[in-house]
Design a protein around this motif. Structure first.
Motif, PDB file in Angstrom:
ATOM      1  N   ASN A  41       0.885  -1.160   0.000  1.00  0.00           N
ATOM      2  CA  ASN A  41       0.000   0.000   0.000  1.00  0.00           C
ATOM      3  C   ASN A  41       0.919   1.205   0.000  1.00  0.00           C
ATOM      4  O   ASN A  41       2.081   1.086   0.383  1.00  0.00           O
ATOM      5  N   GLU A  43       0.738   3.978   1.774  1.00  0.00           N
ATOM      6  CA  GLU A  43       0.913   4.674   3.056  1.00  0.00           C
ATOM      7  C   GLU A  43       2.150   4.155   3.798  1.00  0.00           C
ATOM      8  O   GLU A  43       2.894   4.903   4.413  1.00  0.00           O
ATOM      9  N   ARG A  44       2.323   2.839   3.795  1.00  0.00           N
ATOM     10  CA  ARG A  44       3.432   2.230   4.542  1.00  0.00           C
ATOM     11  C   ARG A  44       4.052   1.132   3.689  1.00  0.00           C
ATOM     12  O   ARG A  44       3.609  -0.021   3.735  1.00  0.00           O
ATOM     13  N   SER A  45       5.030   1.475   2.907  1.00  0.00           N
ATOM     14  CA  SER A  45       5.701   0.440   2.118  1.00  0.00           C
ATOM     15  C   SER A  45       7.090   0.912   1.749  1.00  0.00           C
ATOM     16  O   SER A  45       7.402   2.101   1.842  1.00  0.00           O
ATOM     17  N   ALA A  49       8.959   2.510   5.233  1.00  0.00           N
ATOM     18  CA  ALA A  49       7.579   2.237   5.649  1.00  0.00           C
ATOM     19  C   ALA A  49       7.314   2.688   7.088  1.00  0.00           C
ATOM     20  O   ALA A  49       6.339   3.364   7.379  1.00  0.00           O
TER      21      ALA A  49
ATOM     22  N   GLU B  18      -4.533  -2.869   6.229  1.00  0.00           N
ATOM     23  CA  GLU B  18      -4.304  -2.013   5.054  1.00  0.00           C
ATOM     24  C   GLU B  18      -2.869  -1.505   4.981  1.00  0.00           C
ATOM     25  O   GLU B  18      -2.315  -1.337   3.901  1.00  0.00           O
ATOM     26  N   HIS B  19      -2.260  -1.220   6.116  1.00  0.00           N
ATOM     27  CA  HIS B  19      -0.940  -0.580   6.110  1.00  0.00           C
ATOM     28  C   HIS B  19       0.241  -1.542   6.249  1.00  0.00           C
ATOM     29  O   HIS B  19       1.385  -1.115   6.150  1.00  0.00           O
ATOM     30  N   CYS B  20      -0.008  -2.822   6.490  1.00  0.00           N
ATOM     31  CA  CYS B  20       1.111  -3.752   6.641  1.00  0.00           C
ATOM     32  C   CYS B  20       1.816  -3.935   5.300  1.00  0.00           C
ATOM     33  O   CYS B  20       1.203  -4.377   4.326  1.00  0.00           O
ATOM     34  N   PRO B  21       3.122  -3.620   5.206  1.00  0.00           N
ATOM     35  CA  PRO B  21       3.797  -3.739   3.904  1.00  0.00           C
ATOM     36  C   PRO B  21       4.112  -5.177   3.490  1.00  0.00           C
ATOM     37  O   PRO B  21       4.527  -5.415   2.366  1.00  0.00           O
ATOM     38  N   TRP B  41       8.300  -7.674   9.404  1.00  0.00           N
ATOM     39  CA  TRP B  41       9.581  -6.955   9.273  1.00  0.00           C
ATOM     40  C   TRP B  41       9.843  -6.091  10.515  1.00  0.00           C
ATOM     41  O   TRP B  41      10.836  -5.400  10.574  1.00  0.00           O
ATOM     42  N   CYS B  43       8.445  -3.341  11.270  1.00  0.00           N
ATOM     43  CA  CYS B  43       8.545  -1.922  10.888  1.00  0.00           C
ATOM     44  C   CYS B  43       7.717  -1.046  11.812  1.00  0.00           C
ATOM     45  O   CYS B  43       7.950   0.158  11.901  1.00  0.00           O
ATOM     46  N   ALA B  45       4.570  -0.229  11.523  1.00  0.00           N
ATOM     47  CA  ALA B  45       3.508   0.558  10.871  1.00  0.00           C
ATOM     48  C   ALA B  45       2.159   0.295  11.539  1.00  0.00           C
ATOM     49  O   ALA B  45       1.401   1.216  11.821  1.00  0.00           O
ATOM     50  N   ASP B  49       0.012   3.263  13.464  1.00  0.00           N
ATOM     51  CA  ASP B  49      -1.209   3.772  12.840  1.00  0.00           C
ATOM     52  C   ASP B  49      -2.489   3.282  13.508  1.00  0.00           C
ATOM     53  O   ASP B  49      -3.582   3.722  13.151  1.00  0.00           O
TER      54      ASP B  49
END
Lengths: 560, 66
Positions: A41, A43-45, A49, B18-21, B41, B43, B45, B49
């Motif tokens: 996505n 927003e966070r990638s 991220a 939605e925001h998990c890469p 990872w 990270c 996020a 969020d």
């Protein structure tokens, strides 16, 4: 499998990380229809991220190190033979002021809001403190907000699998949605690739290939696809590593050194002094090489010694580390480290296929217009051969978007795509889903990682590389046996094959460079010296007419 | 294994999914499914969020123990 979609757009950006989002902003500001295709996505990638803590820049404050010439001198010193100064000037020097303004305009303060000053630190061979420290935990979502505000269309969870060409020019690409199984055919007048580097290629420190310094979602998907389409790649021979906390491959080591921490071995010696005249301020590869050898020669474990830092500096350091890797301070606390009198155990990270310096990239070969050898195809960020780090991805990503937009504006019609080619690719994409038995992506990737690590992770010779290529080529026979029980696994299967194909490209490029450069990023045990007479330049790699991998050498000069 | 969701605090908004890469987290009707914890990872996020502070990060023993 899901539905089929056909989309047309003026400019398509593949990869919605820092570089890709800045490309999207530039193209959208020209009034064009812009699509961002992103595997996760926007927003966070990508690499930032979860956050980022530094932005490299010269600021022309009057200091002799703070000029364009001094900056280019640093570039020449740390990336000689890998970076083109002509491209550096176009994608960074001409763009960086606008890049800083853009970051601040979208709502991320690069300077202290109370004083208006930049907090700048020195590391990695810099002639002066080029690294602006800042809180970039919200930078990625803020850039995403700006891209959406500008009206760009965003397709998330889309894995791009193939570039489509017509008469040697870019026509579009294919991909699939990893949650719905929908198949996409996108046609675009211009395309920017911004998909980062290639991770998960070598054995990681704790055995888990997702515990990595850089984003484990970056698996060379478009390096492989670009190569298949006849796009030239460069700087692919380099294997990048850094120094990370033992147990957690997180970034932050430049923040430690920037704040004056020392790297010590288990004899409590500041060992960098024995290895490089700049000691701990040496370029990153030399810090890694020294540490690699300290560990190999039995003087490990090694530690980041923070005992002498003032309370104020320690507080700043631990705050900054959390900006770069949100969960790193939690890790230190759970590991039992505290702010007082701390020696933090570190180690050499997993290798990855990536740029050999902070100021160049590794991948699609670009000129000063960010253009590849395929008309209409551009590249930005770590997936190009000339851009790396946040500062270049923000500045150069925007430059690539502008150039792609100009190309699209001059292009009247969409180039046609071959429906038979699209159908064949769709079949290839979904084939692993139908298999009841077979090899999992995890097993296949593990095999790749064992081969790469044994044969060129990072030290290599002619024989080790030939042997690696032999094994990696034989693995092609297993593609038909790869199975996926669901769409998530299907994505991982394609990633695993992409990592394997990029590993072949890397080994081939490494074979062509019969010297050592930026050790250990390219260390040839059979050619242990740097040979500027023959190898100061790029090994350019391309798919040959017979499907074989071909290489050529392109010299680079360094006169500022 | 990371991340761990507190079902009492979770408001089922789905932003962590939605925001998990890395496509680790799946939002289901009955709650959040951390389906691929090995592929995290770290990270952060999801934790940053999450509007209700329902996400905690836990490190596996191998990361803390070595």
């Amino acid at each position: 499998m899901g539905e089929d979609h056909q989309i047309e757009t003026d400019v398509a950006i593949i990869g919605g990380g820092t570089a890709g989002l800045n490309s999207a902003m530039a193209a959208a500001e020209k009034g064009l229809k812009v699509l961002v295709a992103e595997k996760a996505n926007i927003e966070r990638s990508g690499a930032i991220a979860g956050g980022i803590d530094h932005f490299h820049a010269y600021l022309e404050t009057g200091e002799d190190w703070d000029t364009r010439e001094a900056y280019l001198g640093w570039v020449s010193k740390i990336s000689k033979g890998a970076s083109s100064l002509k491209v550096q000037e176009a994608v960074y020097c001409d763009e960086y002021k606008a890049a800083i303004e853009r970051v601040e305009r979208i709502g991320i303060a690069l300077r202290n809001p109370k004083t208006g000053d930049f907090y700048r630190t020195l590391a990695l061979g810099m002639p002066g403190p080029y690294a602006i420290n800042f809180n970039g935990k919200k930078l990625k979502p803020k850039m995403a907000e700006e891209v959406r505000r500008l009206g760009c269309k965003v397709l998330g969870r889309l894995q791009v699998t193939r570039l489509l060409l017509h008469d040697g020019e870019i026509a579009g690409f294919t991909g699939f949605d990893m949650r719905t199984g929908d198949f996409y055919q996108v046609r675009a007048k211009a395309v920017v690739i911004a998909t980062g580097n290639t991770n998960r290629m070598f054995k990681p420190q704790t055995g888990n290939p997702f515990n990595l310094w850089y984003c484990p979602a970056d698996t060379g998907d478009l390096h492989r696809a670009a190569y298949e389409a006849g796009v030239e790649l460069a700087n692919m021979e380099y294997i990048r590593m850094t120094i990370v906390p033992k147990g957690f491959s997180a970034p932050g080591f430049n923040a430690f050194l920037g704040m004056g921490s020392h790297l010590i071995n288990s004899l409590e010696e500041r060992y960098l002094e024995h290895h490089h005249p700049m000691g701990e301020a040496a370029p990153r590869n030399f810090v890694v090489w020294a540490t690699y050898n300290e560990l190999k020669e039995g003087r490990g474990p090694i530690y980041m010694d923070c005992r002498h830092l003032s309370q104020k500096d320690r507080e700043h350091l631990f705050e900054t580390l959390g900006y770069d890797k949100d969960t790193l301070p939690d890790f230190f606390v759970k590991k039992g480290y505290n702010l007082e009198g701390t020696m933090i155990e570190m180690t050499v990270s997993e290798p990855m296929q990536a740029r050999p310096s902070e100021v160049c990239g590794s991948g699609i070969k670009i000129d000063e217009k960010c253009a590849s050898n395929v008309p209409g195809l551009y590249a930005a960020g770590d997936s190009s051969d000339q851009m790396g780090c946040l500062h270049m991805c923000v500045a150069g990503g925007y430059a690539a978007g502008k150039q792609a937009a100009e190309f699209a504006l001059k292009t009247k019609n969409f180039r046609p795509v071959d429906s038979a080619e699209t159908a064949t690719e769709k079949d290839r994409i979904f084939r692993p889903l139908g298999k009841k038995t077979g090899i999992s992506s995890w097993e296949f990737e593990d095999i790749v990682r064992i081969i790469t690590t044994d044969h060129f992770g990072p030290v290599k010779t002619e024989i080790s590389l030939k042997s690696a290529l032999d094994k990696l080529n034989k693995l092609d026979d297993a593609h038909g046996d790869l199975k996926a029980d669901n769409l998530h696994e299907l994505m991982r299967v394609h990633e695993a094959m992409n990592i394997q194909q990029v590993a072949k490209i890397t080994a081939t490029a490494a074979m062509a460079r019969k010297e050592t450069r930026f050790p250990p990023y390219h260390y040839r045990a059979d050619f242990p010296e740097t040979d500027d007479d023959q190898y100061c330049g790029l090994i350019v790699i391309k798919k040959g007419p017979e499907g074989d991998i071909t290489t050529r050498f392109e010299p680079l000069t360094y006169e500022i | 294994m990371p991340p761990v969701i507190d079902p009492d605090k979770c408001n089922l908004c789905g932003v962590c999914d939605e925001h998990c890469p890395l496509d680790v987290i799946y939002m289901e009707n009955e709650g959040v499914d951390v389906r691929y914890p090995l592929e995290c990872w770290h990270c952060g996020a999801c934790r940053q969020d999450c509007p209700t502070g329902a996400v905690d990060i836990e490190f596996p023993l191998i990361m803390l123990g070595v």
